[in-house]
Design a protein around this motif. Sequence first.
Motif, PDB file in Angstrom:
ATOM      1  N   ASN A 100      -4.099   4.062   6.189  1.00  0.00           N
ATOM      2  CA  ASN A 100      -4.390   4.977   5.314  1.00  0.00           C
ATOM      3  C   ASN A 100      -3.445   4.947   4.156  1.00  0.00           C
ATOM      4  OD1 ASN A 100      -6.567   6.028   6.557  1.00  0.00           O
ATOM      5  ND2 ASN A 100      -5.369   7.664   7.583  1.00  0.00           N
ATOM      6  N   LYS A 101      -2.041   4.555   4.493  1.00  0.00           N
ATOM      7  CA  LYS A 101      -1.219   4.217   3.163  1.00  0.00           C
ATOM      8  C   LYS A 101      -1.627   3.062   2.408  1.00  0.00           C
ATOM      9  CE  LYS A 101       2.697   6.753   5.293  1.00  0.00           C
ATOM     10  NZ  LYS A 101       3.860   6.860   5.632  1.00  0.00           N
ATOM     11  N   TYR A 102      -2.081   2.027   3.270  1.00  0.00           N
ATOM     12  CA  TYR A 102      -2.380   0.603   2.525  1.00  0.00           C
ATOM     13  C   TYR A 102      -3.522   0.704   1.771  1.00  0.00           C
ATOM     14  CZ  TYR A 102       1.613  -1.730   5.245  1.00  0.00           C
ATOM     15  OH  TYR A 102       2.834  -1.992   5.770  1.00  0.00           O
ATOM     16  N   ARG A 103      -4.510   1.519   2.034  1.00  0.00           N
ATOM     17  CA  ARG A 103      -5.984   1.550   1.404  1.00  0.00           C
ATOM     18  C   ARG A 103      -5.601   2.167  -0.030  1.00  0.00           C
ATOM     19  NH1 ARG A 103     -10.668   0.537   3.234  1.00  0.00           N
ATOM     20  NH2 ARG A 103     -12.484   1.288   2.009  1.00  0.00           N
ATOM     21  N   PRO A 104      -5.126   3.216  -0.215  1.00  0.00           N
ATOM     22  CA  PRO A 104      -4.546   3.708  -1.668  1.00  0.00           C
ATOM     23  C   PRO A 104      -3.813   2.734  -2.284  1.00  0.00           C
ATOM     24  CG  PRO A 104      -4.506   5.514  -0.148  1.00  0.00           C
ATOM     25  CD  PRO A 104      -4.402   4.326   0.955  1.00  0.00           C
TER      26      PRO A 104
ATOM     27  N   ILE B   9      -3.450  -0.925  -6.973  1.00  0.00           N
ATOM     28  CA  ILE B   9      -3.419  -2.426  -7.583  1.00  0.00           C
ATOM     29  C   ILE B   9      -4.706  -3.070  -8.151  1.00  0.00           C
ATOM     30  CG2 ILE B   9      -2.981  -4.970  -6.718  1.00  0.00           C
ATOM     31  CD1 ILE B   9      -1.204  -3.546  -4.562  1.00  0.00           C
ATOM     32  N   ARG B  10      -5.664  -2.703  -7.650  1.00  0.00           N
ATOM     33  CA  ARG B  10      -7.065  -2.916  -8.261  1.00  0.00           C
ATOM     34  C   ARG B  10      -7.284  -2.076  -9.600  1.00  0.00           C
ATOM     35  NH1 ARG B  10      -9.044  -2.789  -2.953  1.00  0.00           N
ATOM     36  NH2 ARG B  10      -9.527  -0.542  -3.083  1.00  0.00           N
ATOM     37  N   GLY B  11      -7.006  -0.841  -9.688  1.00  0.00           N
ATOM     38  CA  GLY B  11      -6.919  -0.122 -10.950  1.00  0.00           C
ATOM     39  C   GLY B  11      -6.029  -0.646 -11.938  1.00  0.00           C
ATOM     40  N   ILE B  12      -4.801  -1.274 -11.615  1.00  0.00           N
ATOM     41  CA  ILE B  12      -4.113  -1.693 -12.464  1.00  0.00           C
ATOM     42  C   ILE B  12      -4.704  -3.161 -13.348  1.00  0.00           C
ATOM     43  CG2 ILE B  12      -1.814  -3.054 -12.971  1.00  0.00           C
ATOM     44  CD1 ILE B  12      -0.702  -0.542 -11.055  1.00  0.00           C
ATOM     45  N   ILE B  13      -5.096  -3.882 -12.270  1.00  0.00           N
ATOM     46  CA  ILE B  13      -5.835  -5.184 -12.637  1.00  0.00           C
ATOM     47  C   ILE B  13      -6.962  -4.830 -13.511  1.00  0.00           C
ATOM     48  CG2 ILE B  13      -7.271  -7.078 -11.702  1.00  0.00           C
ATOM     49  CD1 ILE B  13      -5.420  -6.948  -9.409  1.00  0.00           C
ATOM     50  N   PHE B  14      -7.918  -3.762 -13.346  1.00  0.00           N
ATOM     51  CA  PHE B  14      -8.863  -3.347 -14.378  1.00  0.00           C
ATOM     52  C   PHE B  14      -8.562  -3.014 -15.375  1.00  0.00           C
ATOM     53  CE2 PHE B  14     -11.649  -3.583 -10.201  1.00  0.00           C
ATOM     54  CZ  PHE B  14     -12.613  -4.102 -11.074  1.00  0.00           C
TER      55      PHE B  14
ATOM     56  N   VAL C 230      -6.919   4.150 -10.417  1.00  0.00           N
ATOM     57  CA  VAL C 230      -5.696   4.510 -10.175  1.00  0.00           C
ATOM     58  C   VAL C 230      -5.594   6.170  -9.717  1.00  0.00           C
ATOM     59  CG1 VAL C 230      -3.395   5.068 -11.607  1.00  0.00           C
ATOM     60  CG2 VAL C 230      -4.509   2.637 -11.696  1.00  0.00           C
ATOM     61  N   TYR C 231      -6.214   6.957 -10.455  1.00  0.00           N
ATOM     62  CA  TYR C 231      -6.276   8.353 -10.303  1.00  0.00           C
ATOM     63  C   TYR C 231      -6.736   8.523  -8.784  1.00  0.00           C
ATOM     64  CZ  TYR C 231      -8.028  13.033  -9.915  1.00  0.00           C
ATOM     65  OH  TYR C 231      -8.227  14.282  -9.265  1.00  0.00           O
ATOM     66  N   ASN C 232      -7.618   7.782  -8.451  1.00  0.00           N
ATOM     67  CA  ASN C 232      -8.070   7.785  -6.963  1.00  0.00           C
ATOM     68  C   ASN C 232      -6.997   7.596  -6.072  1.00  0.00           C
ATOM     69  OD1 ASN C 232     -10.165   9.045  -5.268  1.00  0.00           O
ATOM     70  ND2 ASN C 232     -11.208   7.006  -5.229  1.00  0.00           N
ATOM     71  N   GLY C 233      -6.359   6.452  -6.280  1.00  0.00           N
ATOM     72  CA  GLY C 233      -5.387   5.915  -5.492  1.00  0.00           C
ATOM     73  C   GLY C 233      -4.100   6.805  -5.243  1.00  0.00           C
ATOM     74  N   ILE C 234      -3.698   7.441  -6.293  1.00  0.00           N
ATOM     75  CA  ILE C 234      -2.705   8.410  -6.516  1.00  0.00           C
ATOM     76  C   ILE C 234      -3.040   9.760  -5.659  1.00  0.00           C
ATOM     77  CG2 ILE C 234      -1.226   9.973  -8.067  1.00  0.00           C
ATOM     78  CD1 ILE C 234      -1.303   7.715 -10.045  1.00  0.00           C
ATOM     79  N   ARG C 235      -4.159  10.138  -5.979  1.00  0.00           N
ATOM     80  CA  ARG C 235      -4.680  11.319  -5.207  1.00  0.00           C
ATOM     81  C   ARG C 235      -4.512  11.318  -3.569  1.00  0.00           C
ATOM     82  NH1 ARG C 235      -9.508  12.906  -3.116  1.00  0.00           N
ATOM     83  NH2 ARG C 235     -10.542  11.059  -4.197  1.00  0.00           N
ATOM     84  N   LYS C 236      -5.025   9.855  -3.341  1.00  0.00           N
ATOM     85  CA  LYS C 236      -5.148   9.591  -1.903  1.00  0.00           C
ATOM     86  C   LYS C 236      -3.990   9.570  -1.186  1.00  0.00           C
ATOM     87  CE  LYS C 236      -9.863   7.895  -1.408  1.00  0.00           C
ATOM     88  NZ  LYS C 236     -10.519   6.522  -1.351  1.00  0.00           N
TER      89      LYS C 236
END
Length: 80
Positions: free
Chosen positions: A14-18, A23-28, A68-74
């Motif tokens: 669960n920690k690695y997925r967010p 990382i994907r958000g930053i790349i996009f 990025v928002y989704n990753g930070i939230r999770k």
Amino acid sequence: MERQEEQTNSRQENKYRPMGELIRGIIFILFGLFAIFAEKLGMGEFRISPTSMSVVGAVLLLYGLFRVYNGIRKLFFNRN
């Protein structure tokens, strides 16, 4: 004993997925910024119109911000 190991593995997963979402958000976001500003800065020349490239860049930028928002939230706010 086995149950404890499963819970430990699921917590790490669960920690690695967010973090992957971040990382994907930053790349996009970087691709979106490149699409918007590359031709203006002389870093690349595209075969489609600058208006279309700006629209594609904006979509990529918005999607990256969402990731990025989704990753930070999770990662920080989704405590179980």
